[in-house]
Structure formats: structure tokens, C-alpha cells
Enzyme design. Structure first.
Site, PDB file in Angstrom:
ATOM      1  N   ILE A  81       1.554  -4.640  -4.158  1.00 20.89           N
ATOM      2  CA  ILE A  81       1.174  -5.973  -3.750  1.00 20.89           C
ATOM      3  C   ILE A  81       2.078  -6.188  -2.525  1.00 20.89           C
ATOM      4  CG2 ILE A  81       3.433  -6.828  -5.123  1.00 20.89           C
ATOM      5  CD1 ILE A  81       1.984  -9.376  -5.643  1.00 20.89           C
ATOM      6  N   SER A  82       1.380  -6.824  -1.456  1.00 19.52           N
ATOM      7  CA  SER A  82       2.180  -7.012  -0.279  1.00 19.52           C
ATOM      8  C   SER A  82       3.365  -7.572  -0.163  1.00 19.52           C
ATOM      9  CB  SER A  82       1.302  -7.810   0.810  1.00 19.52           C
ATOM     10  OG  SER A  82      -0.073  -7.007   0.834  1.00 19.52           O
ATOM     11  N   HIS A  83       4.335  -7.324   0.777  1.00 18.70           N
ATOM     12  CA  HIS A  83       5.516  -8.135   0.804  1.00 18.70           C
ATOM     13  C   HIS A  83       5.215  -9.567   1.094  1.00 18.70           C
ATOM     14  CE1 HIS A  83       7.102  -4.269   2.050  1.00 18.70           C
ATOM     15  NE2 HIS A  83       8.549  -4.623   1.920  1.00 18.70           N
TER      16      HIS A  83
ATOM     17  N   ARG B 197       4.310 -16.084  -7.861  1.00 16.05           N
ATOM     18  CA  ARG B 197       4.038 -14.585  -7.593  1.00 16.05           C
ATOM     19  C   ARG B 197       4.202 -13.705  -8.910  1.00 16.05           C
ATOM     20  NH1 ARG B 197       6.944 -10.216  -4.519  1.00 16.05           N
ATOM     21  NH2 ARG B 197       5.442  -9.184  -3.213  1.00 16.05           N
TER      22      ARG B 197
END
Ligand code: SAH
Length: 219
Positions: free
Chosen positions: A65-67, A39
């Protein structure tokens, strides 16, 4: 690009996977896919230390950025099978795209911010993530590539985008955060060309995750 995935990164990633498991993510396929995707490649290097915390982070042009939990949850609910044709709305950093690829999906993804589209295109190519990226308005979907087995919307939409529903194959499913100010994570399963079953995830919503809005007509 300087892509380094060292033992420290890998150790943090394992911990993140354990945390996701303890938060209720059960799909081994999803957890394994997330274990494979570094990530920290998707964040600016100044945020590298935070890449494995369960947080959203800025990725430029006011987007985030998404969780990790959101990525895990949306991927799990979609129940991706190898070879599924999946349409993603909101490529953003490309992180979710990479996770879908590692789940064995054929991924098509649309992003309306040109800077993000370019950045993700370069990064995903460098990571050898095979996918089809498109710069444009996700509200139009990709009529030339339809139908899709699964659709994942990673921005909050005020209502079900009909064009996207029409590009879903019968038996297919769409996961989408629905609502104006706050969103409820919603799964739609298409039962016939015109009908669907709807499931809302209240528990998910209790975590108060917010989505950036799905916006119209940027170009
Ligand atoms: N999956 C991404 C989430 C990024 S946030 C990630 O994990 O990084 C949502 C993204 O949706 C943003 O990049 C935003 O620019 C994009 N977006 C919003 N409205 C859109 C639209 N109509 N079409 C395509 N992308 C859109």
C-alpha cells in the site's frame, strides 16, 4: 467483513493528517478526504496498529500500500476537481482509490494482480466507494472510457506510457513516478494532442520513496 472505525482509529488518523501537514501537504481537500478514509481497513488486521504511521506495508502478492505521504502528494499535485474523470493505474489495496472518490472524482482503476483486484472490489463495495475497477494491464489504459481529465500511476514506470498519454484529455494531467531503478515523481500537463509540459519533483525524490514496478503483460 468487520469494518470498525473507533475513536482510537480516528484519533490516530487525525495525528497522521497533522504529520502530513507538517511534511508540506497544503490541500485542505486532500487532508479532509484522507481524514475520511479509515486506512486500517486496507491492511491485514495484524498490521492494524501501523495503519496510521507514514509507512508502506505489504498487501499481498509482493505489493505494498502506498505511503500516506505519497497518496497525499500525488492527490495534491493532480488538483482534483469534483466530477473529474480519473484513471488510476495500480489499484493495489484500493486506498488511493477511496481517497480519490472522497475528493469527488469519478474513479476508474486498473490492477493486474487478480487477488488484489478481488480484495479491493469487495472492500470498496462494502465501504460504498463508487468506482469502476478493472482487472488487466494498466499499460493498455481503458480505451472505452477515455479520455480522462487526470491519470495517476501508483507504480514506477521506466518511461512515459504513450497509450496512457493518448487517453488523457488536452489540458489534463498525469502524475507518474518515472525511472528504471529509482523514480522521480513527475507531473505531465498535456498541452496539445502531441505535447506536454513536464515538472519533476526533486524534493519529493529526496525522501527516497520507492515504487513497485509497473509490469507488463501479466495475463
Ligand atoms: N495505490 C495502491 C498502490 C499499490 S502498489 C495502494 O495505495 O494500495 C502498485 C500497484 O500497481 C500494485 O498493486 C501492482 O500490482 C500494480 N501494478 C503494477 N503494474 C501494473 C500494470 N501494468 N497494470 C495495472 N496494475 C499494475
Amino acid at each position: 467483513m468487520n469494518l470498525i472505525d473507533n475513536a482510537k482509529h480516528q484519533g490516530k488518523r487525525k495525528k497522521l493528517i497533522l504529520a502530513l501537514r507538517s511534511m508540506g501537504i497544503e490541500s485542505e481537500q486532500v487532508l479532509q478526504a484522507m481524514l475520511k478514509v479509515p486506512r486500517h481497513y486496507f491492511l491485514d488486521s495484524s498490521f492494524e496498529d501501523f495503519a496510521y504511521q507514514n509507512k508502506a506495508f505489504p498487501i499481498g502478492t509482493e505489493q505494498t500500500i502506498s505511503h500516506p505521504y505519497t497518496v497525499a502528494f500525488q492527490s495534491e499535485v493532480l488538483n482534483i476537481n469534483k466530477g473529474d474523470k480519473v484513471l488510476e493505474i495500480g489499484t493495489g489495496s484500493g486506498y488511493q482509490t477511496a481517497v480519490l472518490f472522497h475528493l469527488g472524482a469519478q474513479v476508474y482503476s486498473i490492477e493486474r494482480q487478480h487477488i488484489l483486484y478481488n480484495k479491493s472490489k469487495r472492500l470498496l463495495a462494502e465501504m460504498r466507494v463508487k468506482c469502476y475497477l478493472h482487472y488487466g494491464d494498466g499499460y493498455n489504459g481503458l480505451p472505452d472510457k477515455a479520455p480522462f481529465n487526470k491519470i495517476i500511476v501508483t507504480a514506477g514506470a521506466p518511461s512515459i506510457p504513450e497509450v496512457l498519454f493518448n487517453q488523457l484529455s488536452v489540458g489534463g494531467s498525469m502524475i507518474i513516478p518515472l525511472g528504471e531503478k529509482e523514480q522521480i515523481m513527475t507531473l505531465l500537463i498535456k498541452t496539445t494532442e502531441k505535447t506536454y509540459k513536464k515538472f519533476e519533483f526533486d524534493n519529493y525524490n529526496e525522501r527516497h520513496f520507492q515504487f513497485v514496478p509497473m509490469l507488463k503483460n501479466k495475463r
